[in-house]
Design a protein around this motif. Sequence first.
Motif, PDB file in Angstrom:
ATOM      1  N   ALA A  21      14.796  12.136 -13.168  1.00 33.12           N
ATOM      2  CA  ALA A  21      15.865  11.167 -12.908  1.00 33.12           C
ATOM      3  C   ALA A  21      16.673  11.673 -11.721  1.00 33.12           C
ATOM      4  O   ALA A  21      16.834  12.872 -11.538  1.00 33.12           O
ATOM      5  N   PRO A  22      17.181  10.763 -10.897  1.00 35.04           N
ATOM      6  CA  PRO A  22      17.869  11.202  -9.682  1.00 35.04           C
ATOM      7  C   PRO A  22      19.102  12.050  -9.989  1.00 35.04           C
ATOM      8  O   PRO A  22      20.064  11.568 -10.548  1.00 35.04           O
ATOM      9  N   CYS A  23      18.993  13.309  -9.668  1.00 31.97           N
ATOM     10  CA  CYS A  23      20.103  14.259  -9.740  1.00 31.97           C
ATOM     11  C   CYS A  23      20.837  14.248 -11.070  1.00 31.97           C
ATOM     12  O   CYS A  23      22.063  14.281 -11.107  1.00 31.97           O
ATOM     13  N   ALA A  24      20.110  14.235 -12.156  1.00 32.33           N
ATOM     14  CA  ALA A  24      20.691  14.336 -13.492  1.00 32.33           C
ATOM     15  C   ALA A  24      20.200  15.623 -14.143  1.00 32.33           C
ATOM     16  O   ALA A  24      19.085  16.070 -13.882  1.00 32.33           O
ATOM     17  N   MET A  38      12.363  27.694 -21.518  1.00 30.21           N
ATOM     18  CA  MET A  38      13.204  26.505 -21.417  1.00 30.21           C
ATOM     19  C   MET A  38      14.078  26.643 -20.167  1.00 30.21           C
ATOM     20  O   MET A  38      14.708  27.677 -19.957  1.00 30.21           O
ATOM     21  N   THR A  39      14.088  25.604 -19.342  1.00 27.34           N
ATOM     22  CA  THR A  39      14.828  25.631 -18.081  1.00 27.34           C
ATOM     23  C   THR A  39      15.632  24.349 -17.931  1.00 27.34           C
ATOM     24  O   THR A  39      15.109  23.260 -18.104  1.00 27.34           O
ATOM     25  N   ALA A  40      16.914  24.501 -17.619  1.00 29.56           N
ATOM     26  CA  ALA A  40      17.780  23.363 -17.321  1.00 29.56           C
ATOM     27  C   ALA A  40      17.932  23.292 -15.810  1.00 29.56           C
ATOM     28  O   ALA A  40      18.030  24.324 -15.144  1.00 29.56           O
ATOM     29  N   SER A  41      17.943  22.069 -15.264  1.00 28.05           N
ATOM     30  CA  SER A  41      18.088  21.943 -13.818  1.00 28.05           C
ATOM     31  C   SER A  41      18.762  20.626 -13.456  1.00 28.05           C
ATOM     32  O   SER A  41      18.770  19.678 -14.238  1.00 28.05           O
ATOM     33  N   VAL A  42      19.328  20.627 -12.248  1.00 32.16           N
ATOM     34  CA  VAL A  42      19.955  19.430 -11.688  1.00 32.16           C
ATOM     35  C   VAL A  42      19.789  19.499 -10.174  1.00 32.16           C
ATOM     36  O   VAL A  42      19.750  20.588  -9.588  1.00 32.16           O
ATOM     37  N   MET A  53      19.539  25.775 -11.340  1.00 37.55           N
ATOM     38  CA  MET A  53      18.595  25.934 -12.435  1.00 37.55           C
ATOM     39  C   MET A  53      19.074  27.061 -13.338  1.00 37.55           C
ATOM     40  O   MET A  53      19.614  28.047 -12.856  1.00 37.55           O
ATOM     41  N   LEU A  54      18.875  26.903 -14.628  1.00 33.60           N
ATOM     42  CA  LEU A  54      19.250  27.923 -15.598  1.00 33.60           C
ATOM     43  C   LEU A  54      18.067  28.178 -16.509  1.00 33.60           C
ATOM     44  O   LEU A  54      17.501  27.246 -17.082  1.00 33.60           O
ATOM     45  N   ALA A  55      17.674  29.430 -16.614  1.00 29.89           N
ATOM     46  CA  ALA A  55      16.629  29.853 -17.548  1.00 29.89           C
ATOM     47  C   ALA A  55      17.196  31.027 -18.328  1.00 29.89           C
ATOM     48  O   ALA A  55      18.226  31.590 -17.950  1.00 29.89           O
ATOM     49  N   CYS A  56      16.546  31.401 -19.409  1.00 28.37           N
ATOM     50  CA  CYS A  56      17.053  32.532 -20.185  1.00 28.37           C
ATOM     51  C   CYS A  56      15.923  33.466 -20.567  1.00 28.37           C
ATOM     52  O   CYS A  56      14.881  33.035 -21.044  1.00 28.37           O
ATOM     53  N   PHE A  57      16.148  34.721 -20.312  1.00 29.18           N
ATOM     54  CA  PHE A  57      15.234  35.780 -20.723  1.00 29.18           C
ATOM     55  C   PHE A  57      16.040  36.595 -21.727  1.00 29.18           C
ATOM     56  O   PHE A  57      16.417  36.065 -22.759  1.00 29.18           O
ATOM     57  N   ASP A  58      16.379  37.845 -21.423  1.00 24.50           N
ATOM     58  CA  ASP A  58      17.300  38.567 -22.286  1.00 24.50           C
ATOM     59  C   ASP A  58      18.700  37.979 -22.141  1.00 24.50           C
ATOM     60  O   ASP A  58      19.468  37.945 -23.095  1.00 24.50           O
TER      61      ASP A  58
END
Length: 161
Positions: A21-24, A38-42, A53-58
């Motif tokens: 979706a455009p820039c959501a 799991m990765t969040a992005s905009v 972008m946000l990802a999580c490791f430790d």
Amino acid sequence: MKSALAIVTLALLATPFAHAAPCAWSARMEEDEGGSVMTASVCGGPKGDAHLMLACFDKPVLSYDLGAAGGQLEPGIGGSFTFKAGGKSMTKKLVLEAMYNYFTAELSGPADPLLALLRGNGEVTVSADKYGAASFALKGSGAAIGKVLAECGKGSGGEAD
């Protein structure tokens, strides 16, 4: 940690953002050599080609792609970036992941103040004197970031072979 970050960054580069979706904000599983992450992005910025972008490791890892405005950056550089949203601002040191031309920072954990800022309403503007500014909508950020934080430490993405 560094190789896992590079792998996720590579997976993100290989995923076309044009179909989203455009820039959501969105959150989805991205494959890397160590498994799914799991990765969040905009997307955002003047041309919609900049990305947070946000990802999580430790711990959670924030990546900032300047888009075309960044050009090809010199390896080993870093910078102080100011994040402004909802009348609040904070500055965070980000370091260039040169292979992918993204700036990254490992955050302190789920309670990091920058994550609280990114979970707000309206928009966030990310700026640095040397690189200019880009704005990103925050609509949907709370849910997307929440999905990433819920997966912190669950996957095998932080392990290297």
